[in-house]
Design a protein around this motif. Sequence first.
Motif, PDB file in Angstrom:
ATOM      1  N   ASN A 158       0.878  -1.080   0.025  1.00 21.76           N
ATOM      2  CA  ASN A 158       0.124   0.111  -0.109  1.00 21.76           C
ATOM      3  C   ASN A 158       0.898   1.390   0.048  1.00 21.76           C
ATOM      4  OD1 ASN A 158       0.792  -0.192   2.919  1.00 21.76           O
ATOM      5  ND2 ASN A 158      -0.852   1.079   3.508  1.00 21.76           N
ATOM      6  N   GLY A 159       0.452   2.216  -0.420  1.00 21.57           N
ATOM      7  CA  GLY A 159       1.127   3.537  -0.587  1.00 21.57           C
ATOM      8  C   GLY A 159       0.451   4.635  -1.616  1.00 21.57           C
ATOM      9  N   THR A 160       0.888   5.738  -1.772  1.00 24.59           N
ATOM     10  CA  THR A 160       0.537   6.575  -2.550  1.00 24.59           C
ATOM     11  C   THR A 160       1.727   7.245  -3.261  1.00 24.59           C
ATOM     12  OG1 THR A 160       0.411   8.248  -1.040  1.00 24.59           O
ATOM     13  CG2 THR A 160      -1.634   7.260  -1.719  1.00 24.59           C
TER      14      THR A 160
END
Length: 83
Positions: free
Chosen positions: A40-42
């Motif tokens: 997960n992450g942006t």
Amino acid sequence: MQQPLTCGGDTWGHGGDLEGFTVRTGFSADGRRSVVVVANGTGSGEQLLAAERAVRGLVDRALCAGTQDIAGSRPSATLHNSR
């Protein structure tokens, strides 16, 4: 999707993305090894490309564990088959 492995052969798998999450799977051609990587992450642009390379690299390392790659280096991870 079919992808070549650094230790020879190919992996088969599928991936998916949903806002902030990435899932990649990989299976050996004989079906004896499998892996699921969730991250997960942006980010955007080059960050996303770097993250995709890292996730694919994890799939490759997991499926190639216990084998020698083309360069003859030692595997860096040990996995247990669910056989």
